[in-house]
Design a protein around this motif. Structure first.
Motif, PDB file in Angstrom:
ATOM      1  N   MET A   1      -0.115 -38.571 -15.074  1.00 30.91           N
ATOM      2  CA  MET A   1      -0.715 -37.241 -15.341  1.00 30.91           C
ATOM      3  C   MET A   1      -2.051 -37.212 -14.685  1.00 30.91           C
ATOM      4  O   MET A   1      -2.970 -37.860 -14.487  1.00 30.91           O
ATOM      5  N   LEU A   2      -2.412 -35.995 -13.942  1.00 32.64           N
ATOM      6  CA  LEU A   2      -3.600 -35.616 -13.303  1.00 32.64           C
ATOM      7  C   LEU A   2      -4.648 -35.611 -14.543  1.00 32.64           C
ATOM      8  O   LEU A   2      -4.587 -34.695 -15.378  1.00 32.64           O
ATOM      9  N   LEU A   3      -6.077 -35.898 -14.097  1.00 34.19           N
ATOM     10  CA  LEU A   3      -6.967 -35.426 -15.042  1.00 34.19           C
ATOM     11  C   LEU A   3      -7.482 -34.257 -14.434  1.00 34.19           C
ATOM     12  O   LEU A   3      -7.982 -34.184 -13.318  1.00 34.19           O
ATOM     13  N   LEU A   4      -7.699 -33.425 -15.283  1.00 32.05           N
ATOM     14  CA  LEU A   4      -8.273 -31.966 -14.825  1.00 32.05           C
ATOM     15  C   LEU A   4      -9.724 -31.817 -15.028  1.00 32.05           C
ATOM     16  O   LEU A   4     -10.096 -32.111 -16.168  1.00 32.05           O
ATOM     17  N   GLY A   5     -10.149 -31.414 -13.876  1.00 30.15           N
ATOM     18  CA  GLY A   5     -11.487 -31.457 -14.001  1.00 30.15           C
ATOM     19  C   GLY A   5     -11.950 -29.864 -14.645  1.00 30.15           C
ATOM     20  O   GLY A   5     -11.060 -29.005 -14.693  1.00 30.15           O
ATOM     21  N   ASN A   6     -13.429 -29.559 -14.743  1.00 34.82           N
ATOM     22  CA  ASN A   6     -13.822 -28.492 -15.227  1.00 34.82           C
ATOM     23  C   ASN A   6     -15.436 -28.457 -14.960  1.00 34.82           C
ATOM     24  O   ASN A   6     -16.119 -29.211 -15.590  1.00 34.82           O
ATOM     25  N   GLN A   7     -15.484 -27.539 -13.937  1.00 32.44           N
ATOM     26  CA  GLN A   7     -17.129 -27.403 -13.600  1.00 32.44           C
ATOM     27  C   GLN A   7     -17.421 -26.184 -13.846  1.00 32.44           C
ATOM     28  O   GLN A   7     -16.776 -25.058 -13.379  1.00 32.44           O
ATOM     29  N   VAL A   8     -18.886 -26.012 -14.257  1.00 31.29           N
ATOM     30  CA  VAL A   8     -19.371 -24.477 -14.433  1.00 31.29           C
ATOM     31  C   VAL A   8     -20.614 -24.461 -13.602  1.00 31.29           C
ATOM     32  O   VAL A   8     -21.635 -25.447 -13.709  1.00 31.29           O
ATOM     33  N   ILE A   9     -20.643 -23.417 -12.845  1.00 30.08           N
ATOM     34  CA  ILE A   9     -22.078 -23.375 -12.103  1.00 30.08           C
ATOM     35  C   ILE A   9     -22.459 -21.853 -12.447  1.00 30.08           C
ATOM     36  O   ILE A   9     -21.818 -21.290 -12.583  1.00 30.08           O
ATOM     37  N   GLN A  10     -23.874 -21.780 -12.156  1.00 27.90           N
ATOM     38  CA  GLN A  10     -24.186 -20.339 -12.376  1.00 27.90           C
ATOM     39  C   GLN A  10     -24.594 -19.817 -10.897  1.00 27.90           C
ATOM     40  O   GLN A  10     -25.429 -20.700 -10.291  1.00 27.90           O
ATOM     41  N   LEU A  11     -24.431 -18.533 -10.590  1.00 27.20           N
ATOM     42  CA  LEU A  11     -24.372 -18.165  -9.218  1.00 27.20           C
ATOM     43  C   LEU A  11     -25.275 -16.810  -9.207  1.00 27.20           C
ATOM     44  O   LEU A  11     -24.973 -15.848 -10.239  1.00 27.20           O
ATOM     45  N   SER A  12     -26.148 -16.318  -8.357  1.00 26.37           N
ATOM     46  CA  SER A  12     -26.730 -15.206  -8.153  1.00 26.37           C
ATOM     47  C   SER A  12     -25.601 -14.264  -7.826  1.00 26.37           C
ATOM     48  O   SER A  12     -24.341 -14.585  -7.326  1.00 26.37           O
ATOM     49  N   THR A  13     -25.679 -12.920  -7.969  1.00 22.33           N
ATOM     50  CA  THR A  13     -24.980 -11.652  -7.731  1.00 22.33           C
ATOM     51  C   THR A  13     -24.404 -11.899  -6.153  1.00 22.33           C
ATOM     52  O   THR A  13     -23.289 -11.871  -6.013  1.00 22.33           O
ATOM     53  N   GLU A  14     -25.370 -12.339  -5.201  1.00 22.81           N
ATOM     54  CA  GLU A  14     -25.051 -12.334  -3.941  1.00 22.81           C
ATOM     55  C   GLU A  14     -23.996 -13.574  -3.711  1.00 22.81           C
ATOM     56  O   GLU A  14     -22.870 -13.510  -2.880  1.00 22.81           O
ATOM     57  N   ALA A  15     -24.344 -14.652  -4.227  1.00 21.78           N
ATOM     58  CA  ALA A  15     -23.418 -15.867  -4.162  1.00 21.78           C
ATOM     59  C   ALA A  15     -21.964 -15.607  -4.609  1.00 21.78           C
ATOM     60  O   ALA A  15     -21.155 -16.055  -4.338  1.00 21.78           O
ATOM     61  N   GLN A  16     -21.980 -14.891  -5.833  1.00 20.04           N
ATOM     62  CA  GLN A  16     -20.755 -14.540  -6.382  1.00 20.04           C
ATOM     63  C   GLN A  16     -19.891 -13.725  -5.532  1.00 20.04           C
ATOM     64  O   GLN A  16     -18.772 -13.869  -5.633  1.00 20.04           O
ATOM     65  N   ASN A  17     -20.584 -12.932  -5.029  1.00 17.61           N
ATOM     66  CA  ASN A  17     -19.920 -11.929  -3.930  1.00 17.61           C
ATOM     67  C   ASN A  17     -19.215 -12.641  -2.960  1.00 17.61           C
ATOM     68  O   ASN A  17     -18.195 -12.380  -2.320  1.00 17.61           O
ATOM     69  N   ALA A  18     -19.896 -13.729  -2.093  1.00 18.39           N
ATOM     70  CA  ALA A  18     -19.408 -14.601  -1.235  1.00 18.39           C
ATOM     71  C   ALA A  18     -18.429 -15.419  -1.748  1.00 18.39           C
ATOM     72  O   ALA A  18     -17.193 -15.367  -1.270  1.00 18.39           O
ATOM     73  N   LEU A  19     -18.517 -15.868  -2.964  1.00 22.10           N
ATOM     74  CA  LEU A  19     -17.477 -16.655  -3.369  1.00 22.10           C
ATOM     75  C   LEU A  19     -16.339 -15.669  -3.621  1.00 22.10           C
ATOM     76  O   LEU A  19     -15.162 -16.278  -3.391  1.00 22.10           O
ATOM     77  N   ILE A  20     -16.516 -14.478  -4.367  1.00 21.79           N
ATOM     78  CA  ILE A  20     -15.254 -13.736  -4.464  1.00 21.79           C
ATOM     79  C   ILE A  20     -14.413 -13.216  -3.173  1.00 21.79           C
ATOM     80  O   ILE A  20     -13.313 -13.249  -3.028  1.00 21.79           O
ATOM     81  N   GLU A  21     -15.504 -13.040  -2.123  1.00 23.49           N
ATOM     82  CA  GLU A  21     -14.668 -12.750  -1.029  1.00 23.49           C
ATOM     83  C   GLU A  21     -13.949 -13.983  -0.380  1.00 23.49           C
ATOM     84  O   GLU A  21     -12.826 -13.662  -0.011  1.00 23.49           O
ATOM     85  N   ARG A  22     -14.431 -15.193  -0.590  1.00 23.50           N
ATOM     86  CA  ARG A  22     -13.535 -16.224   0.129  1.00 23.50           C
ATOM     87  C   ARG A  22     -12.200 -16.496  -0.743  1.00 23.50           C
ATOM     88  O   ARG A  22     -11.595 -17.165  -0.170  1.00 23.50           O
ATOM     89  N   TYR A  23     -12.382 -16.289  -1.916  1.00 24.63           N
ATOM     90  CA  TYR A  23     -11.149 -16.662  -2.645  1.00 24.63           C
ATOM     91  C   TYR A  23     -10.226 -15.361  -3.291  1.00 24.63           C
ATOM     92  O   TYR A  23      -9.306 -15.455  -3.767  1.00 24.63           O
ATOM     93  N   ALA A  24     -10.765 -14.336  -2.389  1.00 28.67           N
ATOM     94  CA  ALA A  24      -9.884 -12.830  -2.847  1.00 28.67           C
ATOM     95  C   ALA A  24      -8.451 -13.171  -2.479  1.00 28.67           C
ATOM     96  O   ALA A  24      -7.420 -12.585  -3.046  1.00 28.67           O
ATOM     97  N   PRO A  25      -7.982 -13.849  -1.386  1.00 28.67           N
ATOM     98  CA  PRO A  25      -6.478 -14.020  -1.033  1.00 28.67           C
ATOM     99  C   PRO A  25      -5.976 -14.513  -2.201  1.00 28.67           C
ATOM    100  O   PRO A  25      -4.661 -14.560  -2.235  1.00 28.67           O
TER     101      PRO A  25
END
Ligand code: MN
Length: 305
Positions: free
Chosen positions: A1-25
């Motif tokens: 069985m795979l061990l499922l990871g769970n990570q949480v980070i806090q990002l600025s609005t700018e960084a969030q937007n960059a991340l959203i763009e990157r994962y949009a597909p």
């Protein structure tokens, strides 16, 4: 069985937007309180309205590391309720008076079944911090005849006695549990969940209860700012606030002096007045004597003699 990871980070609005763009597909429908969610073959990424970004799955750690440093996991775990939670039949609990030198500690657990959620909102139930004292009193009167609830009050003599052997956190936990367990006993149906406005980490809360005979632990959720997550907590908060106000009026009448709320300078002055008039022992019946206000008031009372 795979061990499922769970990570949480806090990002600025700018960084969030960059991340959203990157994962949009890979975008998928976001859960409540989230503005974006994406699912890649190895990771689920969720951007919450708070700016927290959660990475779940096999690649959680490596993906998260590209964007920032993880924040403590507990922060994320506390604010994440199941989807649709706000429409469930829920018992909410909250306390009032913890930061007030004068007056008791009041805990209320209140049950709002799903078919009454709209009605309770209609009564004006919202974050009690946004309501005036007269509004609190009026809404509490309506709630009293609308929903089942249970209060647990630690009056000052009892509070001060308990405080000698335990922390305020432990007393608060014991009182929440007492209110919850009494309310569950009198309900005819089993609620979908219990939501406690978080004053301690879940593990700490249950550690405090380790010597209690009946411990409510099924379907219990903890969250800070829970008043905004289910109307049952907002209702509990309003009822607790109303009972606290009533007790404060009663105590003020008894001592013949309007007792101020909170723990500021006005409180020190009122306590000093009472010490000069009745002696320091008077405080045991009306105040939480372990607060720093007691020493300040004693000093004040001596200065003004
Ligand atoms: Mn609270």
């Amino acid at each position: 069985m795979l061990l499922l990871g769970n990570q949480v980070i806090q990002l600025s609005t700018e960084a969030q937007n960059a991340l959203i763009e990157r994962y949009a597909p890979h975008a998928v429908k976001p859960p409540p309180y989230a503005k974006f969610s994406a699912k890649t073959p190895s990771c689920v990424i969720t951007v919450y309205n708070s700016g927290k970004v959660m990475f779940q799955g096999q690649a959680a750690e490596t993906e998260a590391a590209k964007w920032g440093t993880p924040v403590a996991k507990k922060v994320a775990a506390t604010s994440m309720l199941p989807e649709g939670f706000s429409d469930w039949s829920v018992v909410g609990s909250d306390e009032v008076g913890k930061g007030d030198y004068f007056g008791p500690l009041v805990i209320v657990a209140a049950y709002v079944p799903k078919e009454k959620i709209e009605l309770v909102k209609e009564l004006g139930v919202k974050d009690s911090k946004l309501l005036s004292d007269p509004e609190i009193k009026r809404i509490a009167r309506d709630l009293h005849v609308t929903i089942p609830y249970q209060k647990a009050t630690l009056h000052n003599p009892m509070y001060n006695k308990m405080q000698k052997t335990m922390t305020q956190g432990k007393m608060t936990a014991i009182a929440h549990n007492a209110a919850l367990s009494a309310l569950l006993d009198k309900l005819e149906e089993k609620p979908d969940a219990i939501l406690i406005d978080q004053f301690a980490e879940k593990a700490v809360y249950y550690k405090h209860l380790s010597q209690e005979r009946h411990i409510v632990k099924d379907d219990v959720y903890f969250s800070t700012k829970a008043e905004g997550l289910h109307v049952a907590v907002a209702a509990a908060s309003i009822l607790a606030r109303a009972f606290f106000l009533k007790e404060m009026d009663k105590l003020s009448q008894t001592v013949g002096l309007t007792l101020p709320k909170g723990a500021g300078t006005k409180v020190d002055q009122a306590a000093a007045t009472l010490i000069r008039r009745d002696g320091v022992d008077r405080l045991n019946g009306i105040a939480k004597v372990h607060f720093a206000n007691t020493k300040k008031a004693i000093r004040l009372s001596e200065l003004k003699r």
